[in-house]
Design a protein around this motif. Structure first.
Motif, PDB file in Angstrom:
ATOM      1  N   PHE A  84       0.818  -1.210   0.000  1.00 53.12           N
ATOM      2  CA  PHE A  84       0.000   0.000   0.000  1.00 53.12           C
ATOM      3  C   PHE A  84       0.853   1.261   0.000  1.00 53.12           C
ATOM      4  N   SER A  85       1.902   1.272   0.793  1.00 53.00           N
ATOM      5  CA  SER A  85       2.712   2.482   0.938  1.00 53.00           C
ATOM      6  C   SER A  85       3.485   2.829  -0.327  1.00 53.00           C
ATOM      7  N   ARG A  86       3.511   1.924  -1.303  1.00 51.74           N
ATOM      8  CA  ARG A  86       4.233   2.188  -2.550  1.00 51.74           C
ATOM      9  C   ARG A  86       3.343   2.845  -3.601  1.00 51.74           C
ATOM     10  N   TYR A  87       2.069   3.020  -3.285  1.00 49.27           N
ATOM     11  CA  TYR A  87       1.133   3.562  -4.251  1.00 49.27           C
ATOM     12  C   TYR A  87       0.714   4.981  -3.907  1.00 49.27           C
ATOM     13  N   VAL A  88       0.616   5.784  -4.941  1.00 50.20           N
ATOM     14  CA  VAL A  88      -0.109   7.048  -4.834  1.00 50.20           C
ATOM     15  C   VAL A  88      -1.591   6.695  -4.745  1.00 50.20           C
TER      16      VAL A  88
ATOM     17  N   PHE B 268     -11.393  13.634 -11.254  1.00 47.70           N
ATOM     18  CA  PHE B 268     -10.410  13.653 -10.191  1.00 47.70           C
ATOM     19  C   PHE B 268     -10.881  14.550  -9.057  1.00 47.70           C
ATOM     20  N   VAL B 269     -10.658  14.090  -7.819  1.00 44.72           N
ATOM     21  CA  VAL B 269     -10.990  14.888  -6.643  1.00 44.72           C
ATOM     22  C   VAL B 269      -9.718  15.258  -5.873  1.00 44.72           C
ATOM     23  N   ALA B 270      -8.914  14.242  -5.537  1.00 42.47           N
ATOM     24  CA  ALA B 270      -7.718  14.493  -4.730  1.00 42.47           C
ATOM     25  C   ALA B 270      -6.762  13.315  -4.860  1.00 42.47           C
ATOM     26  N   ALA B 271      -5.486  13.575  -4.579  1.00 39.68           N
ATOM     27  CA  ALA B 271      -4.482  12.517  -4.563  1.00 39.68           C
ATOM     28  C   ALA B 271      -3.444  12.827  -3.499  1.00 39.68           C
TER      29      ALA B 271
ATOM     30  N   ALA C 176      -2.331   4.225  -7.802  1.00 39.55           N
ATOM     31  CA  ALA C 176      -1.493   4.385  -8.984  1.00 39.55           C
ATOM     32  C   ALA C 176      -0.020   4.310  -8.584  1.00 39.55           C
ATOM     33  N   LYS C 177       0.826   4.007  -9.547  1.00 46.34           N
ATOM     34  CA  LYS C 177       2.266   3.889  -9.267  1.00 46.34           C
ATOM     35  C   LYS C 177       2.968   5.239  -9.273  1.00 46.34           C
ATOM     36  N   TYR C 178       2.294   6.279  -9.788  1.00 50.06           N
ATOM     37  CA  TYR C 178       2.915   7.587  -9.822  1.00 50.06           C
ATOM     38  C   TYR C 178       1.815   8.634  -9.694  1.00 50.06           C
ATOM     39  N   THR C 179       2.205   9.856  -9.409  1.00 52.74           N
ATOM     40  CA  THR C 179       1.234  10.929  -9.206  1.00 52.74           C
ATOM     41  C   THR C 179       0.586  11.318 -10.529  1.00 52.74           C
TER      42      THR C 179
ATOM     43  N   PRO D 102      -7.764   9.265 -14.626  1.00 50.64           N
ATOM     44  CA  PRO D 102      -8.300   7.985 -14.161  1.00 50.64           C
ATOM     45  C   PRO D 102      -7.668   6.778 -14.839  1.00 50.64           C
ATOM     46  N   ASP D 103      -7.346   6.908 -16.108  1.00 51.51           N
ATOM     47  CA  ASP D 103      -6.787   5.769 -16.843  1.00 51.51           C
ATOM     48  C   ASP D 103      -5.417   5.338 -16.313  1.00 51.51           C
ATOM     49  N   ASP D 104      -4.755   6.199 -15.572  1.00 47.35           N
ATOM     50  CA  ASP D 104      -3.422   5.871 -15.052  1.00 47.35           C
ATOM     51  C   ASP D 104      -3.474   5.120 -13.730  1.00 47.35           C
ATOM     52  N   TYR D 105      -4.661   4.982 -13.163  1.00 48.55           N
ATOM     53  CA  TYR D 105      -4.792   4.279 -11.899  1.00 48.55           C
ATOM     54  C   TYR D 105      -5.010   2.792 -12.154  1.00 48.55           C
TER      55      TYR D 105
END
Length: 122
Positions: free
Chosen positions: A29-33, A47-50, A99-102, A106-109
């Motif tokens: 879990f801690s490795r994911y945005v 998108f709401v928040a990250a 997601a793996k990066y910020t 939506p498609d990147d999650y």
């Protein structure tokens, strides 16, 4: 593999508050945005928040900035969305995602929860 389960949605009057939670399974879990998105009837998912891996960086849509706060507790594999000063236009199904990066796209999650309904009455 990450499984996400949201909770905390409900019906609230305009001006009220809700706190959404999203619990993740798996040890990475801690490795994911982590992000929150929402989808209202007839509209695209937005998108709401990250929040970054460590929680030191947060990102918000302009429509919720100053009213919503995203946070995470990596020890509990949980991400939160505190929603204050809610408006009827905040009514939607809210989803958490990993997601793996910020990113705000939506498609990147890679992983998504099943969603929780938030309804704000006027």
């Amino acid at each position: 593999q990450v499984q996400l389960v949201e909770s905390g949605g409900g019906l609230v009057q305009a001006g009220g508050s809700l706190r959404l939670s999203c619990v993740a399974s798996g040890r990475t879990f801690s490795r994911y945005v982590m992000g929150w998105f929402r989808q209202a009837p007839g509209k695209e998912r937005e998108f709401v928040a990250a929040i970054s891996w460590t929680g030191d960086r947060t990102y918000y849509a302009d429509s919720v900035k100053g009213r919503f706060t995203i946070s995470r507790d990596n020890a509990k594999n949980t991400v939160y969305l505190q929603m204050n000063s809610l408006k009827p236009e905040d009514t939607a199904v809210y989803y958490c995602a990993a997601a793996k990066y910020t990113t705000r796209a939506p498609d990147d999650y890679d992983y998504w929860g099943q969603g929780t309904q938030v309804t704000v009455s006027s």
